[in-house]
Write a protein that holds these residues in place. Structure first.
Motif, PDB file in Angstrom:
ATOM      1  N   ASP A   1      62.269   1.676  83.524  1.00  0.00           N
ATOM      2  CA  ASP A   1      61.897   1.856  84.923  1.00  0.00           C
ATOM      3  C   ASP A   1      60.541   2.548  84.951  1.00  0.00           C
ATOM      4  N   ARG A   2      59.650   2.106  85.815  1.00  0.00           N
ATOM      5  CA  ARG A   2      58.303   2.675  85.855  1.00  0.00           C
ATOM      6  C   ARG A   2      58.305   4.158  86.187  1.00  0.00           C
TER       7      ARG A   2
ATOM      8  N   ASN B   1      64.100  -1.661  88.428  1.00  0.00           N
ATOM      9  CA  ASN B   1      64.007  -0.616  89.441  1.00  0.00           C
ATOM     10  C   ASN B   1      65.352   0.080  89.528  1.00  0.00           C
ATOM     11  N   ASN B   2      65.407   1.321  89.073  1.00  0.00           N
ATOM     12  CA  ASN B   2      66.654   2.077  89.058  1.00  0.00           C
ATOM     13  C   ASN B   2      66.819   2.990  90.268  1.00  0.00           C
ATOM     14  N   GLY B   3      65.922   2.892  91.240  1.00  0.00           N
ATOM     15  CA  GLY B   3      66.024   3.766  92.403  1.00  0.00           C
ATOM     16  C   GLY B   3      65.626   5.189  92.058  1.00  0.00           C
ATOM     17  N   ALA B   4      66.273   6.146  92.706  1.00  0.00           N
ATOM     18  CA  ALA B   4      65.874   7.548  92.552  1.00  0.00           C
ATOM     19  C   ALA B   4      66.169   8.089  91.163  1.00  0.00           C
TER      20      ALA B   4
ATOM     21  N   ASP C   1      68.728   7.475  84.520  1.00  0.00           N
ATOM     22  CA  ASP C   1      70.183   7.389  84.421  1.00  0.00           C
ATOM     23  C   ASP C   1      70.581   6.074  83.757  1.00  0.00           C
ATOM     24  N   VAL C   2      71.508   6.131  82.817  1.00  0.00           N
ATOM     25  CA  VAL C   2      71.890   4.928  82.088  1.00  0.00           C
ATOM     26  C   VAL C   2      72.626   3.928  82.966  1.00  0.00           C
ATOM     27  N   ARG C   3      73.330   4.387  83.986  1.00  0.00           N
ATOM     28  CA  ARG C   3      74.164   3.475  84.780  1.00  0.00           C
ATOM     29  C   ARG C   3      73.353   2.427  85.536  1.00  0.00           C
ATOM     30  N   PRO C   4      72.288   2.800  86.270  1.00  0.00           N
ATOM     31  CA  PRO C   4      71.500   1.725  86.896  1.00  0.00           C
ATOM     32  C   PRO C   4      70.794   0.831  85.883  1.00  0.00           C
TER      33      PRO C   4
ATOM     34  N   GLU D   1      68.747  -7.799  84.988  1.00  0.00           N
ATOM     35  CA  GLU D   1      67.983  -8.090  83.780  1.00  0.00           C
ATOM     36  C   GLU D   1      68.760  -7.714  82.522  1.00  0.00           C
ATOM     37  N   THR D   2      69.416  -6.555  82.560  1.00  0.00           N
ATOM     38  CA  THR D   2      70.213  -6.126  81.416  1.00  0.00           C
ATOM     39  C   THR D   2      71.395  -7.059  81.202  1.00  0.00           C
ATOM     40  N   GLY D   3      72.067  -7.426  82.290  1.00  0.00           N
ATOM     41  CA  GLY D   3      73.202  -8.333  82.172  1.00  0.00           C
ATOM     42  C   GLY D   3      72.828  -9.673  81.594  1.00  0.00           C
TER      43      GLY D   3
END
Length: 282
Positions: free
Chosen positions: A231-232, A256-259, A263-266, A272-274
């Motif tokens: 994530d950038r 884009n993992n949001g805030a 965090d590994v969950r996002p 893309e990961t899936g």
């Protein structure tokens, strides 16, 4: 049948392999489902857990005194905190940068870094002691041979003949890279790194084993495909692209993992990961 091995990152010392699996597997399956792929069962995954290597032993007191700015060791711990500070300030408006005027109550640069990081999405809610402890885990991995060796052994034991994918987050990507380089007899593995600090020169890259030569790190022989996802705004993955340092065979992807950028969950729920995991699993 262990098809996928998960390698966690920093600040997991109070957990264990079962709690890591419980946290990661639903997110992993969400990423697969979002990408339109079949999900994994509990028997398909294993965790290379090494967090307990950093857990402080109990004692007869009421608790160990928390770490503060005066406990930060010069060198890697100090430089890592400053690097996280700069990266967080670059990515997040609420985080004051190193050039911002210092308050009279926090003249020390480390204290200023800790105060600033408390406003970042990744470190928000963490006590100063936990932030320092995160930097200390990185320092201990690189400076204490027994910790480094034991972490690699945990991953070595988790990999089986059925393993096709290793997913490594944060410091876990360092453990995965070094362990893969140390086992050239393994074959046809896909490596997925999430929020990796592997390419951070001076702090991580130059400390790797085997040592990089000519500014380029060695390709891990067992790896047939390497996808790096960042994530950038991830302040821990200071260098988002690994291909310039590890070779053009690395496929760098941005999400884009949001805030909560680190965090590994996002990271795991990202489409893309899936997609890359589903392809690796065939």
């Amino acid at each position: 049948m262990t098809r996928v091995v998960l390698v966690h990152g920093i600040a997991q010392q109070l957990k264990g392999p079962e709690t890591i699996t419980e946290a990661w597997l639903p997110s992993l399956n969400d990423g697969l489902a979002i990408s339109g792929s079949d999900t994994l069962s509990r028997q398909d995954v294993a965790v290379a857990f090494y967090g307990d290597l950093f857990r402080r032993p109990g004692h007869r007191g009421l608790g160990e005194p928390p770490l503060d700015a005066s406990d930060v060791e010069p060198g890697l711990e100090h430089e890592l905190l400053l690097a996280w500070w700069q990266a967080a300030a670059d990515a997040e408006a609420p985080v004051p940068g190193p050039d911002a005027p210092a308050r009279l109550r926090t003249p020390r640069v480390v204290q200023r870094a800790l105060n600033a990081l408390s406003h970042s999405a990744f470190f928000a809610g963490l006590a100063e002691s936990a932030m320092i402890g995160s930097a200390r885990q990185v320092r201990r991995y690189f400076t204490e041979p027994e910790v480094r060796r034991a972490a690699g052994e945990r991953l070595t034991r988790a990999v089986t003949g059925e393993t096709t994918v290793i997913i490594a987050h944060s410091l876990g990507s360092v453990v995965a890279y070094e362990t893969l380089c140390a086992h050239p007899q393994w074959q046809d593995l896909t490596l997925i790194t999430l929020g990796s600090p592997l390419a951070v020169r001076g702090l991580v890259f130059d400390r790797l084993r085997p040592a990089p030569t000519g500014g380029t790190a060695r390709w891990p022989v067992p790896v047939k495909r390497w996808i790096n996802i960042a994530d950038r705004g991830d302040a821990v993955a200071l260098i988002k692209e690994l291909a310039p340092s590890f070779g053009t065979r690395v496929q760098d992807l941005m999400v884009n993992n949001g805030a909560h950028a680190h965090d590994v969950r996002p990271y795991l729920t990202a489409r893309e990961t899936g997609l890359v995991l589903a392809e690796a699993l065939g």
